[in-house]
Design an enzyme around this catalytic site. Sequence first.
Site, short mmCIF file in Angstrom:
data_model
loop_
_atom_site.label_atom_id
_atom_site.label_comp_id
_atom_site.label_asym_id
_atom_site.label_seq_id
_atom_site.Cartn_x
_atom_site.Cartn_y
_atom_site.Cartn_z
N CYS B 114 26.90 40.70 43.85
CA CYS B 114 28.25 40.70 43.04
C CYS B 114 28.35 39.61 42.45
O CYS B 114 29.04 39.71 41.14
CB CYS B 114 28.99 40.75 43.91
SG CYS B 114 29.13 42.51 45.21
N HIS B 370 34.13 46.37 38.73
CA HIS B 370 33.83 46.12 39.40
C HIS B 370 32.04 46.33 39.06
O HIS B 370 31.47 46.83 40.10
CB HIS B 370 33.27 45.52 40.81
CG HIS B 370 32.80 44.82 41.51
ND1 HIS B 370 32.33 43.37 41.44
CD2 HIS B 370 32.66 44.68 42.42
CE1 HIS B 370 31.03 42.99 41.95
NE2 HIS B 370 31.55 43.66 43.02
N CYS B 400 33.17 37.32 47.05
CA CYS B 400 31.94 37.49 47.99
C CYS B 400 30.50 38.15 47.46
O CYS B 400 30.44 38.90 46.39
CB CYS B 400 32.52 38.85 48.72
SG CYS B 400 33.54 39.59 48.20
N GLY B 402 27.97 40.62 48.79
CA GLY B 402 27.31 41.88 49.76
C GLY B 402 26.07 40.87 50.50
O GLY B 402 25.02 40.14 50.30
#
Lengths: 372, 415
Positions: B114, B370, B400, B402
């Site tokens: 991300c 997202h 954050c 993954g």
Amino acid sequence: MASMLEFRTPGFNPYSVKYSPYYDSRLAVAASANYGIVGNGRLYCLGLSAQGVQLEKAFDTNDALYDLAWSECNENQLVVATGDGSIKLFDLAVDQFPVMNWHEHKREAFSVSWNPISKDTFISSSWDGTVKLWTPTRNVSMATLPVGCCTYSTSFAPTNPALVSAVSSDSHLRIYDMRTPVSAKYHLTVTIPVHAPPSGAVLPRLRSPIPGGPPGQTYAGAIPSEVLTHDWNKYAETVIATAGVDRTIRTFDIRNPAGGPASVMMGHEYAVRRVAWSPHARDILVSASYDMTVRVWTDGSTMPPPVPPAPGPVHNPAENTVRPGVQLGLMNRHTEFATGVDWCLFGSGGWVASVGWDERVLLWDAHTLLRG
Amino acid sequence: MAVERLGSILKHLSPGSPLSAITSKNADDIVITLAIRSPLAKARKGGFKDSSVEYLAYAILKEVKERSNLDPALVEDICMGNVSDGKAAYKLRAAALSAGFPNTSSAYSINRFCSSGLKATADIANSISAGNIEVGIAMGVESMTIGGDALENPFDEEVTKHSQESQDCMQPMGWTSENVSRDFGITREEMDKYAAESFQRAERAQKAGLFDDEIAPIKTRIKDANGEWKEIIVSKDEGIRPGTTAETLGKIRAAFPQWGPTTTGGNASQVTDGAAALLLMKRSTAIRLGQPIVAKYVGSTVAGLPPRIMGIGPTVAIPKLLSQYNLTLDDIDVVEINEAFASMAVYCRDKLNIPWEKMNPKGGAIALGHPLGATGARQVVTGLSELRRTGKKILLTSMCIGTGMGMAGLFVNEM
């Protein structure tokens, strides 16, 4: 306060003043037009006479002048550091043009200093991140010491002809020993991070603030900022004072590079542009600052050591080994940034020349500050 | 030269506060001269449902080329964040060449999940800083419609048998969201309340036209119900559900009942396709080329944490970044934290004590979407737009990541 001798440099803003090591009545001022931002430079050679401060000779240069140093081997010669990176040697017996011109620095040369012991070499430092070693008889530099970032000030040690010091905008003080063999380190022997806390400092200590200091400044460490000036103590061979943008003057002992400052002097309200240790007392120094004042300090080395605080819940025995210096006096006659100071070696001691962007050269007795 | 001397003197006079240290203008600063994004379209159903990754990359690069007024030959490197497509690097190169960037420019893709868009920005900035290149484009593109590269096969047991955390890396993101809400006591009500606010902020912003200066409308084509190609222009974010309240969200059933009851389709990030791009160069280069200076890239950092609660990544990355620059959250004007799930958004907001008005003021991923590889750059574009609108200065972005990381970036608005 007591009277001062004054000289005006109309149209030019002085950056540096130095007394001649040969004559007690001679001094020189390096000045630049338009505050050194753009325009010419002018080197003023002044003499003290019964009529006050008089202009003996002036030399004009193409670009700004930021520093000067008198030759230690020829009473008529001096070098200047110019804004286009060139170092020029002027002779008072030769009108108008420099007798030597060395152009190797790629950016503004900010300081120049002559070797007081061996008298045959001088060094210059520049925005291009190098310190170059020269000798007046050769037209190329003898050595180039890489500092890496804008080097505002460089100096020889007054007691050891092989030691060169330099302070730079990355907030480090570097000592080079020219006797060491050339290696990947280019003679670099000691690096002192001016703003780092002493190594091994316990974390809570980092929080202890210097009273009255700006936020973020602690006894132990501070936010790194540019170091603009430094000077070697004339009596204690291993002590150097540094000062710069964080308005604090710190003294260091080069034998203990990771030990943090030995003494801290706070009080200036803006960046400190120049410091100079007194040639007559081991603990007195004078500083010129952007806050338009010139201040005289003692670094506290002749005073009894500070009393450590009573043991508390978070007692660190090393808590108060940093000595706060004491401001002895303040001269605020300059009406613009004060950019240069120098002590006179001759006479009863205590005479200081200071220059500021208010186009004035002021000669005054620091002892009157201490009495008043 | 005179400018630099003056700048040097001005730097001496700065009070030396950490804020002035990052807002000072130096010739070697890395600056953003263009920050744009595509609208974020609903995956599988929205405007980009039939657009390929290479088409989105091509379209956004064409917008960069046209809006920047910059000779494309000056762009030396293009870095695209993309997570799902293993062939992203090929597609980017092809897209760049078609968009009008000469073959003398280079291109590569990057994947830190991300944060890929922010990582692309940091990489190009560092490249310019080191002197490797002078001008670069950092971008992110993701087609969640196409997806791909999902973890279908478990990892080699020879590797994962040594570490539980290593096995945790295979788990889906929804599982980590339930872990966060369970471990830190975030209730379904708090999450729905947060999500509703995100929707409402985005709805207000869209109605007021606050996204107009950051969105570059993209012309593309979709297959309509008859299977015929139709040309359309996508110009608005499609994820925003108008009229959302905590009550309406409260009715949605849990998305992962096998793991927990709190995460739903309504309080998790929308699944959208999109792209964003930033044009970066040194300040001296921007002045020389006559480019407008939109913002300054100050720095970024990344920090790791247990994969099973990856959502709290910003709570490790943000303090780390702020301490590197001696800043506090009070110095920051807009905080853009990616709302992967309301669980982590609520936790990050409350753990870091971020005033809610500062955090995602125009809504976040829950409302907007997202697109994995694009989000890092998308947040910068949205955050800078809000700073321009309010006349404020400092942007902190974070997300954050993954498999258990967090990344944060710091920018200064200069327009």
